[in-house]
Design a protein around this motif. Structure first.
Motif, PDB file in Angstrom:
ATOM      1  N   PRO A 171       0.809  -1.224   0.000  1.00 19.75           N
ATOM      2  CA  PRO A 171       0.000   0.000   0.000  1.00 19.75           C
ATOM      3  C   PRO A 171       0.849   1.285   0.000  1.00 19.75           C
ATOM      4  CG  PRO A 171      -0.782  -1.582   1.640  1.00 19.75           C
ATOM      5  CD  PRO A 171       0.530  -2.077   1.175  1.00 19.75           C
ATOM      6  N   VAL A 172       0.212   2.362  -0.495  1.00 20.03           N
ATOM      7  CA  VAL A 172       0.880   3.650  -0.624  1.00 20.03           C
ATOM      8  C   VAL A 172       0.121   4.701   0.178  1.00 20.03           C
ATOM      9  CG1 VAL A 172      -0.428   4.207  -2.711  1.00 20.03           C
ATOM     10  CG2 VAL A 172       1.733   5.366  -2.278  1.00 20.03           C
ATOM     11  N   ILE A 211      -5.119   5.733 -13.443  1.00 17.05           N
ATOM     12  CA  ILE A 211      -5.545   5.060 -12.214  1.00 17.05           C
ATOM     13  C   ILE A 211      -7.056   5.170 -12.098  1.00 17.05           C
ATOM     14  CG2 ILE A 211      -5.339   4.986  -9.702  1.00 17.05           C
ATOM     15  CD1 ILE A 211      -2.529   6.087  -9.966  1.00 17.05           C
ATOM     16  N   TYR A 212      -7.718   4.029 -11.892  1.00 17.08           N
ATOM     17  CA  TYR A 212      -9.168   3.953 -11.794  1.00 17.08           C
ATOM     18  C   TYR A 212      -9.559   3.443 -10.413  1.00 17.08           C
ATOM     19  CZ  TYR A 212      -8.782   4.047 -16.898  1.00 17.08           C
ATOM     20  OH  TYR A 212      -8.473   4.388 -18.188  1.00 17.08           O
ATOM     21  N   LEU A 267      -9.092   0.707  -2.942  1.00 16.89           N
ATOM     22  CA  LEU A 267      -8.469  -0.199  -3.901  1.00 16.89           C
ATOM     23  C   LEU A 267      -8.578   0.402  -5.295  1.00 16.89           C
ATOM     24  CD1 LEU A 267      -7.211  -3.001  -4.548  1.00 16.89           C
ATOM     25  CD2 LEU A 267      -9.559  -3.848  -4.821  1.00 16.89           C
ATOM     26  N   TYR A 268      -7.454   0.417  -6.028  1.00 17.74           N
ATOM     27  CA  TYR A 268      -7.416   1.045  -7.337  1.00 17.74           C
ATOM     28  C   TYR A 268      -6.793   0.103  -8.372  1.00 17.74           C
ATOM     29  CZ  TYR A 268      -8.404   5.356  -4.848  1.00 17.74           C
ATOM     30  OH  TYR A 268      -8.986   6.320  -4.072  1.00 17.74           O
ATOM     31  N   THR A 269      -7.098   0.383  -9.636  1.00 14.63           N
ATOM     32  CA  THR A 269      -6.485  -0.318 -10.756  1.00 14.63           C
ATOM     33  C   THR A 269      -5.551   0.641 -11.482  1.00 14.63           C
ATOM     34  OG1 THR A 269      -8.400  -1.759 -11.066  1.00 14.63           O
ATOM     35  CG2 THR A 269      -6.904  -1.528 -12.921  1.00 14.63           C
ATOM     36  N   VAL A 270      -4.329   0.204 -11.712  1.00 20.12           N
ATOM     37  CA  VAL A 270      -3.331   1.013 -12.403  1.00 20.12           C
ATOM     38  C   VAL A 270      -3.145   0.455 -13.821  1.00 20.12           C
ATOM     39  CG1 VAL A 270      -0.947   1.825 -12.415  1.00 20.12           C
ATOM     40  CG2 VAL A 270      -2.153   1.515 -10.239  1.00 20.12           C
ATOM     41  N   LYS A 288      -2.994  -3.929  -9.514  1.00 21.08           N
ATOM     42  CA  LYS A 288      -3.780  -3.373  -8.422  1.00 21.08           C
ATOM     43  C   LYS A 288      -2.901  -2.506  -7.501  1.00 21.08           C
ATOM     44  CE  LYS A 288      -7.573  -5.426  -9.678  1.00 21.08           C
ATOM     45  NZ  LYS A 288      -8.661  -4.643 -10.297  1.00 21.08           N
ATOM     46  N   LEU A 289      -3.551  -1.519  -6.885  1.00 24.46           N
ATOM     47  CA  LEU A 289      -2.863  -0.618  -5.948  1.00 24.46           C
ATOM     48  C   LEU A 289      -3.785  -0.355  -4.767  1.00 24.46           C
ATOM     49  CD1 LEU A 289      -0.599   1.495  -5.249  1.00 24.46           C
ATOM     50  CD2 LEU A 289      -1.959   3.151  -6.517  1.00 24.46           C
TER      51      LEU A 289
END
Length: 403
Positions: free
Chosen positions: A328-329, A350-351, A383-386, A398-399
């Motif tokens: 995680p960031v 990023i979505y 939770l995000y999609t890169v 995933k991010l």
């Protein structure tokens, strides 16, 4: 989706495109038959709305309440009361207002800071052309459409002293220089002249000292057809063509654009009155659906998946070749590609978990690298999609963002 009318701005939920539904409506400060143009741009969860007619206002709505509703947080003509078009340089938080009439007087264009998104503040005006009809801006570089005065490319790094770095004051098939769009890699710029029978022009802009015409084209349907607005997205040009509706061209080879899809939203052929039919097009939703506004018949939602199968093959970057750290960031993330076939990252999108585009970072050829660091302090935890793009390569990973 948002569409403007003579009465105001209408918001639609297009999550299920087959069952598109109106979810809210914001009355215009000015309403009625004199209104012919409203324009929109979003930034950090807010939508900025202007009108080009009457004693109007700048309206700002908070989009965070969607899909249920929108909330108006600003509706005033203290800053501006008319603008033909607006554009926001999201990297710099600056709103560019074209054809400006407001507190600064009447000027070709004015700049506003969105450091506080609900309370814009005036920065300066731009008056090196007699009129600015529309503009496209990325990271301080503005492509200014000045009608009969052509296309100007201006560096606004220092807003108090903008510097013109290139221009096209004469070019083939020239008319009223109307609007345009830059490719994701920053190498090509396409623009249209809003006149009968005029072509779209595609230029190589990778070297500002040597702008090079690559091709010209139009729908080929009628000698009096008129092109209005256009977008470049993932190797395709989407444009609204008034009487000829939505047109889609594959520009994998920008020297030879190829039409791959179309839909005529306005079946009449009254070419003597060019202001009828398809006005705007929007192909940037993560779902891949395309929106078109028709002046007489309203909002259209299109599935274009069968049309946009590019002649340029896309190869997949495996997850094992994409490093994202820390993950995680909290505030800054570094994205790195480890592949012998890839020399640079062109863009990173990023979505969020629902598929909404949250941020899009585009890197020019002069900044070629397989490692990029992006600041994410404006993003909430989740939770995000890169999506990582490199020429004809695409990778997804995933991010996790934490506070």
């Amino acid at each position: 989706a948002v569409i403007g009318s003579t009465d105001g701005s209408h918001f639609f939920d297009v999550t299920d495109p087959v069952n598109t539904k109106l979810v809210d409506y914001v009355p215009g400060y000015v309403q009625g038959g004199t209104v012919s143009h409203r324009d929109y741009h979003d930034y950090r969860g807010y939508l900025y709305m202007v009108c080009d007619q009457g004693w109007s206002s700048l309206q700002i709505v908070d989009l965070s309440y969607l899909p249920d509703s929108v909330h108006v947080v600003h509706d005033s003509h203290d800053l501006l009361w008319n603008a033909h078009n607006i554009y926001i340089d999201t990297a710099k938080a600056i709103l560019y207002s074209c054809g400006e009439r407001g507190g600064s007087g009447e000027s070709p264009m004015a700049l506003y800071s969105l450091a506080d998104p609900e309370n814009p503040t005036f920065i300066t005006t731009y008056d090196s052309t007699s009129y600015v009809h529309d503009i496209y801006v990325r990271n301080d570089t503005a492509y200014i459409h000045a009608l009969t005065e052509g296309l100007r490319i201006v560096d606004f790094s220092d807003t108090s002293n903008p510097v013109e770095i290139a221009s096209l004051t004469t070019y083939p098939d020239q008319g009223l220089n109307h609007s345009g769009c830059l490719s994701e890699d920053g190498n090509i710029y396409a623009f249209a002249d809003e006149d009968y029978g005029m072509d779209i022009k595609i230029y190589d802009v990778s070297d500002m000292n040597n702008l090079s015409l690559l091709s010209t084209f139009n729908s080929g349907v009628h000698d009096s057809s008129v092109i209005h607005n256009l977008f470049i997205h993932e190797g395709f040009i989407y444009f609204s063509n008034y009487f000829e509706g939505l047109r889609i061209f594959d520009i994998a080879d920008p020297t030879n654009p190829v039409e791959v899809g179309y839909y005529d939203t306005y079946p009449d052929s009254d070419y003597e009155n060019k202001f009828k039919g398809a006005w705007g097009v929007y192909p940037l939703l993560p779902s891949g659906i395309v929106l078109v506004s028709d002046m007489q018949t309203g909002l259209y939602v299109f599935d274009v998946s069968k049309a946009v199968v590019s002649t340029k093959e896309i190869e997949v970057i495996s997850e094992s070749e994409i490093n994202i750290y820390p993950n995680p960031v909290i505030d800054q993330v570094t994205i790195e590609i480890n592949s012998p076939d890839i020399q640079k990252i062109n863009s990173v999108s990023i979505y969020d978990f629902s598929g909404k585009l949250i941020t899009n970072e585009v890197f020019g050829n002069n900044n070629g690298s397989t490692r990029k660091t992006i600041t994410l302090d404006h993003m909430p935890a989740g939770l995000y999609t890169v999506k990582v793009n490199s020429d004809h390569y695409l990778g997804i990973k995933k991010l996790i963002k934490v506070n």
